[in-house]
Every structure is written in structure tokens, then in C-alpha cells.
Design a protein around this motif. Sequence first.
Motif, PDB file in Angstrom:
ATOM      1  N   SER A 287       0.841  -1.190   0.000  1.00  0.00           N
ATOM      2  CA  SER A 287       0.000   0.000   0.000  1.00  0.00           C
ATOM      3  C   SER A 287       0.880   1.245   0.000  1.00  0.00           C
ATOM      4  CB  SER A 287      -0.903   0.004   1.233  1.00  0.00           C
ATOM      5  OG  SER A 287      -0.130   0.101   2.409  1.00  0.00           O
ATOM      6  N   PRO A 288       0.336   2.410  -0.368  1.00  0.00           N
ATOM      7  CA  PRO A 288       1.146   3.638  -0.451  1.00  0.00           C
ATOM      8  C   PRO A 288       1.962   3.933   0.807  1.00  0.00           C
ATOM      9  CG  PRO A 288      -1.004   4.000  -1.417  1.00  0.00           C
ATOM     10  CD  PRO A 288      -1.050   2.633  -0.817  1.00  0.00           C
ATOM     11  N   LYS A 289       1.398   3.625   1.971  1.00  0.00           N
ATOM     12  CA  LYS A 289       2.098   3.907   3.227  1.00  0.00           C
ATOM     13  C   LYS A 289       2.919   2.716   3.717  1.00  0.00           C
ATOM     14  CE  LYS A 289      -1.268   7.324   4.857  1.00  0.00           C
ATOM     15  NZ  LYS A 289      -2.197   7.705   5.954  1.00  0.00           N
ATOM     16  N   HIS A 290       2.871   1.611   2.977  1.00  0.00           N
ATOM     17  CA  HIS A 290       3.599   0.390   3.345  1.00  0.00           C
ATOM     18  C   HIS A 290       3.300  -0.018   4.788  1.00  0.00           C
ATOM     19  CE1 HIS A 290       5.881   0.369  -0.387  1.00  0.00           C
ATOM     20  NE2 HIS A 290       6.054   1.681  -0.235  1.00  0.00           N
ATOM     21  N   GLU A 291       2.020  -0.099   5.086  1.00  0.00           N
ATOM     22  CA  GLU A 291       1.621  -0.473   6.449  1.00  0.00           C
ATOM     23  C   GLU A 291       2.205  -1.826   6.852  1.00  0.00           C
ATOM     24  OE1 GLU A 291      -1.949   2.071   5.078  1.00  0.00           O
ATOM     25  OE2 GLU A 291      -0.612   0.592   4.176  1.00  0.00           O
ATOM     26  N   LEU A 292       2.587  -1.900   8.112  1.00  0.00           N
ATOM     27  CA  LEU A 292       3.031  -3.170   8.670  1.00  0.00           C
ATOM     28  C   LEU A 292       1.797  -3.884   9.215  1.00  0.00           C
ATOM     29  CD1 LEU A 292       5.742  -4.688   9.212  1.00  0.00           C
ATOM     30  CD2 LEU A 292       5.594  -3.813  11.558  1.00  0.00           C
ATOM     31  N   VAL A 293       1.519  -5.066   8.709  1.00  0.00           N
ATOM     32  CA  VAL A 293       0.313  -5.791   9.113  1.00  0.00           C
ATOM     33  C   VAL A 293       0.673  -7.207   9.540  1.00  0.00           C
ATOM     34  CG1 VAL A 293      -1.239  -4.458   7.628  1.00  0.00           C
ATOM     35  CG2 VAL A 293      -0.160  -6.521   6.727  1.00  0.00           C
ATOM     36  N   ASP A 294      -0.130  -7.745  10.436  1.00  0.00           N
ATOM     37  CA  ASP A 294       0.025  -9.135  10.854  1.00  0.00           C
ATOM     38  C   ASP A 294      -0.814 -10.016   9.940  1.00  0.00           C
ATOM     39  OD1 ASP A 294       1.687  -8.476  12.988  1.00  0.00           O
ATOM     40  OD2 ASP A 294      -0.013  -8.156  14.341  1.00  0.00           O
ATOM     41  N   VAL A 295      -0.223 -11.099   9.470  1.00  0.00           N
ATOM     42  CA  VAL A 295      -0.913 -11.988   8.528  1.00  0.00           C
ATOM     43  C   VAL A 295      -0.849 -13.429   9.027  1.00  0.00           C
ATOM     44  CG1 VAL A 295      -0.371 -10.464   6.589  1.00  0.00           C
ATOM     45  CG2 VAL A 295       1.162 -12.367   7.114  1.00  0.00           C
ATOM     46  N   LYS A 296      -1.688 -14.262   8.405  1.00  0.00           N
ATOM     47  CA  LYS A 296      -1.739 -15.691   8.735  1.00  0.00           C
ATOM     48  C   LYS A 296      -1.182 -16.477   7.549  1.00  0.00           C
ATOM     49  CE  LYS A 296      -6.011 -14.990  11.389  1.00  0.00           C
ATOM     50  NZ  LYS A 296      -7.469 -15.300  11.494  1.00  0.00           N
ATOM     51  N   PRO A 297       0.112 -16.726   7.513  1.00  0.00           N
ATOM     52  CA  PRO A 297       0.697 -17.446   6.373  1.00  0.00           C
ATOM     53  C   PRO A 297       0.363 -18.937   6.422  1.00  0.00           C
ATOM     54  CG  PRO A 297       2.379 -16.986   8.015  1.00  0.00           C
ATOM     55  CD  PRO A 297       1.127 -16.338   8.509  1.00  0.00           C
ATOM     56  N   LEU A 298      -0.376 -19.379   5.441  1.00  0.00           N
ATOM     57  CA  LEU A 298      -0.761 -20.790   5.410  1.00  0.00           C
ATOM     58  C   LEU A 298       0.456 -21.704   5.240  1.00  0.00           C
ATOM     59  CD1 LEU A 298      -4.012 -20.554   3.268  1.00  0.00           C
ATOM     60  CD2 LEU A 298      -3.855 -21.237   5.664  1.00  0.00           C
ATOM     61  N   GLN A 299       1.583 -21.125   4.817  1.00  0.00           N
ATOM     62  CA  GLN A 299       2.796 -21.935   4.700  1.00  0.00           C
ATOM     63  C   GLN A 299       3.171 -22.590   6.027  1.00  0.00           C
ATOM     64  OE1 GLN A 299       2.318 -18.904   3.482  1.00  0.00           O
ATOM     65  NE2 GLN A 299       3.382 -18.580   1.531  1.00  0.00           N
ATOM     66  N   VAL A 300       2.772 -21.958   7.157  1.00  0.00           N
ATOM     67  CA  VAL A 300       3.043 -22.564   8.474  1.00  0.00           C
ATOM     68  C   VAL A 300       2.297 -23.892   8.586  1.00  0.00           C
ATOM     69  CG1 VAL A 300       2.774 -22.295  10.968  1.00  0.00           C
ATOM     70  CG2 VAL A 300       3.465 -20.328   9.564  1.00  0.00           C
ATOM     71  N   ILE A 301       1.042 -23.893   8.180  1.00  0.00           N
ATOM     72  CA  ILE A 301       0.261 -25.138   8.225  1.00  0.00           C
ATOM     73  C   ILE A 301       0.807 -26.149   7.225  1.00  0.00           C
ATOM     74  CG2 ILE A 301      -2.010 -26.145   7.736  1.00  0.00           C
ATOM     75  CD1 ILE A 301      -3.265 -23.604   8.871  1.00  0.00           C
ATOM     76  N   TRP A 302       1.096 -25.679   6.019  1.00  0.00           N
ATOM     77  CA  TRP A 302       1.595 -26.597   4.993  1.00  0.00           C
ATOM     78  C   TRP A 302       2.947 -27.196   5.378  1.00  0.00           C
ATOM     79  CZ3 TRP A 302       0.356 -22.297   0.915  1.00  0.00           C
ATOM     80  CH2 TRP A 302      -1.023 -22.228   0.744  1.00  0.00           C
ATOM     81  N   GLY A 303       3.749 -26.422   6.122  1.00  0.00           N
ATOM     82  CA  GLY A 303       5.029 -26.940   6.583  1.00  0.00           C
ATOM     83  C   GLY A 303       4.872 -27.982   7.678  1.00  0.00           C
ATOM     84  N   LYS A 304       3.828 -27.823   8.494  1.00  0.00           N
ATOM     85  CA  LYS A 304       3.561 -28.772   9.582  1.00  0.00           C
ATOM     86  C   LYS A 304       2.805 -30.006   9.087  1.00  0.00           C
ATOM     87  CE  LYS A 304       4.777 -26.338  13.418  1.00  0.00           C
ATOM     88  NZ  LYS A 304       5.663 -26.835  14.507  1.00  0.00           N
ATOM     89  N   PHE A 305       1.957 -29.792   8.080  1.00  0.00           N
ATOM     90  CA  PHE A 305       1.111 -30.873   7.578  1.00  0.00           C
ATOM     91  C   PHE A 305       1.270 -30.949   6.051  1.00  0.00           C
ATOM     92  CE2 PHE A 305      -0.920 -28.980  11.298  1.00  0.00           C
ATOM     93  CZ  PHE A 305      -1.184 -30.088  12.101  1.00  0.00           C
ATOM     94  N   PRO A 306       2.208 -31.738   5.558  1.00  0.00           N
ATOM     95  CA  PRO A 306       2.502 -31.769   4.117  1.00  0.00           C
ATOM     96  C   PRO A 306       1.365 -32.285   3.238  1.00  0.00           C
ATOM     97  CG  PRO A 306       3.731 -33.471   5.306  1.00  0.00           C
ATOM     98  CD  PRO A 306       3.128 -32.584   6.338  1.00  0.00           C
ATOM     99  N   GLN A 307       0.343 -32.893   3.833  1.00  0.00           N
ATOM    100  CA  GLN A 307      -0.788 -33.364   3.026  1.00  0.00           C
ATOM    101  C   GLN A 307      -1.661 -32.209   2.538  1.00  0.00           C
ATOM    102  OE1 GLN A 307      -0.305 -33.702   6.358  1.00  0.00           O
ATOM    103  NE2 GLN A 307      -2.094 -34.670   7.315  1.00  0.00           N
ATOM    104  N   TYR A 308      -1.472 -31.016   3.127  1.00  0.00           N
ATOM    105  CA  TYR A 308      -2.232 -29.844   2.702  1.00  0.00           C
ATOM    106  C   TYR A 308      -1.341 -28.947   1.855  1.00  0.00           C
ATOM    107  CZ  TYR A 308      -5.010 -31.374   6.745  1.00  0.00           C
ATOM    108  OH  TYR A 308      -5.731 -32.108   7.646  1.00  0.00           O
ATOM    109  N   SER A 309      -1.962 -28.243   0.921  1.00  0.00           N
ATOM    110  CA  SER A 309      -1.232 -27.381   0.000  1.00  0.00           C
ATOM    111  C   SER A 309      -2.204 -26.363  -0.588  1.00  0.00           C
ATOM    112  CB  SER A 309      -0.613 -28.229  -1.118  1.00  0.00           C
ATOM    113  OG  SER A 309      -1.645 -28.701  -1.996  1.00  0.00           O
ATOM    114  N   PRO A 310      -1.736 -25.449  -1.452  1.00  0.00           N
ATOM    115  CA  PRO A 310      -2.656 -24.502  -2.087  1.00  0.00           C
ATOM    116  C   PRO A 310      -3.743 -25.179  -2.910  1.00  0.00           C
ATOM    117  CG  PRO A 310      -0.392 -23.748  -2.326  1.00  0.00           C
ATOM    118  CD  PRO A 310      -0.329 -25.131  -1.750  1.00  0.00           C
ATOM    119  N   THR A 311      -3.514 -26.412  -3.335  1.00  0.00           N
ATOM    120  CA  THR A 311      -4.507 -27.092  -4.177  1.00  0.00           C
ATOM    121  C   THR A 311      -5.736 -27.545  -3.399  1.00  0.00           C
ATOM    122  OG1 THR A 311      -3.537 -29.302  -3.877  1.00  0.00           O
ATOM    123  CG2 THR A 311      -2.658 -27.933  -5.665  1.00  0.00           C
ATOM    124  N   ASN A 312      -5.603 -27.675  -2.050  1.00  0.00           N
ATOM    125  CA  ASN A 312      -6.727 -28.237  -1.292  1.00  0.00           C
ATOM    126  C   ASN A 312      -7.050 -27.450  -0.012  1.00  0.00           C
ATOM    127  OD1 ASN A 312      -4.636 -28.941   0.438  1.00  0.00           O
ATOM    128  ND2 ASN A 312      -4.831 -31.154   0.128  1.00  0.00           N
TER     129      ASN A 312
END
Length: 352
Positions: free
Chosen positions: A227-252
Motif C-alpha cells: 500500500s502507499p504507506k507500506h503499512e506493517l500488518v500481521d498476517v496468517k501465512p498458510l505456509q506454516v500449516i503446509w510446513g507442519k502438515f505436508p498433506q495440505y497445500s494450495p490445491t486443497n
Amino acid sequence: MEDVNLNKINLVIKWSGKEFKLNDFDTNNTVLLLKQAIQNVTGVLPERQKLLNVKFRGKPADDTVVISTLNLKDGFKIMMMGSLEESIAQINTPQEPNDVVNDLDLPDEELTVDNSIYISKIEKRIATYKIDILNPPRDNKYLIVLDIDYTIFDHRSTAEQPVELMRPYLHEFLTTLYPYYDIMFWSATSMKWILEKLKLLGVTNHPDYKIVCHLDSAAMISVSSSSPKHELVDVKPLQVIWGKFPQYSPTNTVMLDDIRHNFLMNKQSGLRIRAFRQAHFNRYKDKELFFLAKYLKYIAKKHIDLTTLNHRKWESFISHAKDLDQILYGEEDLTANTTSQNENSNNTTAED
């Protein structure tokens, strides 16, 4: 003189999205006196208050219980539900609520984030964040990750009972999807409040579906948006789940959240749900979960790769799916629940 404050305790009351301090409360007082003190800072009458996490021998403490027997620690936070008298009066005066869309969210523009910059943060979360598995993941299932506040629960409105703040069709939604989806909850709050809220909503031990696990704010990371002000925001990266549970991915995997920037790092997997607010006005007409159940069940039964979908157009998708009724054959239970809820809504009146 040194023993003067031994029987005193500092408490914090969490109510309607705010915190109220009760300092130097005498632990020789009863729960009723505690409620009267809470009335002084919140305005909620003692008979309207429900102190959700104040328990005595595993059950809600009644008004005669002495505070010292509850073994509350200094700084203990009490989660309270209860309505002000003027709020109850307003419930009986129907009005058209404002459609608040972007509260707590960044402007609804095309925000992006360079995921490669945050690989080390994500790897650290995968390595260090501990997930307690409540029920093991099942083979060949999609995954749905749900937010709590404003997604399934109006956490800022007041009510006599938690169920009054629950989004309509929540249990029907989860029951309908459970044969096809594993279920997780991820909320930008502490695990303590996640567990408390889901227990109050009847999700924790529901007989018709099971939860794999919960994730709290500690699993989130901070990123700088485009964004124009480059706000710092907290997000929920699904990569954390995918790294813990390899059976899940962007496809499902699909994530339901009322705040779009929560899935800023996984925009393809995010489905922004309309925020559920002003529960007293909207709980009789909100059908978001009812129709989302159709969309998500259709996807699962057709074995669709979720990376091929644009979830922003989910409503258009189901309205144009010519084989929807055929694929969703057996949806009668949810439809029946719709009729039942509507009938119950017409027969429900606000408590005095």
C-alpha cells in the motif's frame, strides 16, 4: 501493616471488546459483590452478567461463593457477557443496521507482499510454533481454516447467552463440510480465548464434526504491504500449516476470514467472508454460511483444484453451476435446518 494487601487482588474484566480494571478487590467478598463492583465500571446489572471463566469445582461459581476459594491469580482476566438495559431496549426497536465492510482492514485495493522476503520468518514459525493436534488429519481431505471473531462470532456485541452471538448455520456448515474437509481454527488472539470461545459456541466437542487443531496469534508474522504507506500488518501465512502438515497445500486449502489482509501471503487460498456484526439484528437473516457450504461442498465433490478458482466470485460460481443440484444431492439436511432456523427465528423474542 505489611499484611494489609494480602487479601486484595487486581482483576481485569473483558466485556464488549474492552477491558475494565478492578484494583484491590477484597478476596473475602462473594461473587455477588464482585458483580456489583463490575456493574460500577461497566453499567451491566449483576443479574445480567455471566462470568464465563469464573468456575468453582468445575462449574460456574454462584453468587454465594467467596472469591478466595476460586484461587484467582493477581491480574486474572474475567470474560463477561451481559447486556446494558439500554441495549436490550434497542433490540426491541428494529432498525436497519449499517453495512460496515472494511473495519479493521486496509483499503480494499490490490495489496501484495513479496513472500520471498519472509521465508526465514515462516521457516522459524514452522520450526518453533507448537501445534496441539486434537484429532489427527484424515487422508485425502480438503482443509478449511476458519477465523473466529466476526467470521463465526460477533465478539463485540453483548448478549445474555453466547449462542446469541454465533453466526447462523455454524454447526450445519461444519457438519456439512466435515466429510470432505479437515477443520482448523486460526484466530489473531491468544489460545486461551480461542478455546473459551469455541467451547461457549459448542464447537469443541460437537458430535457431528471434529477439529484438527487451533492456531493463535503466535503463529502469525508481520509483513510490510504494498500500500502507499507500506503499512506493517500481521498476517496468517498458510505456509506454516503446509510446513507442519505436508498433506495440505494450495490445491486443497481454503481460509475463511472477514479481514482480507490476514491471507495477504496466500491470496489464492483466501475467501473473504462478510463480517458478522450486530448479531441481534442480523442473526435471523444472515445466510452466508448456508450458501458457502454449498460452494465448498460442490468444490470437494467435483475434486476441483483450488488454485484454479477465484474465491471472490464464489456467489456467481454457484449461481452459474448448472449441475449444482445434481452434485449436491443429499443436501436436504441443511435445507431442512434452514427451514427450522427460520421458524425458530420467527418464534424467538429478545429476553427482558
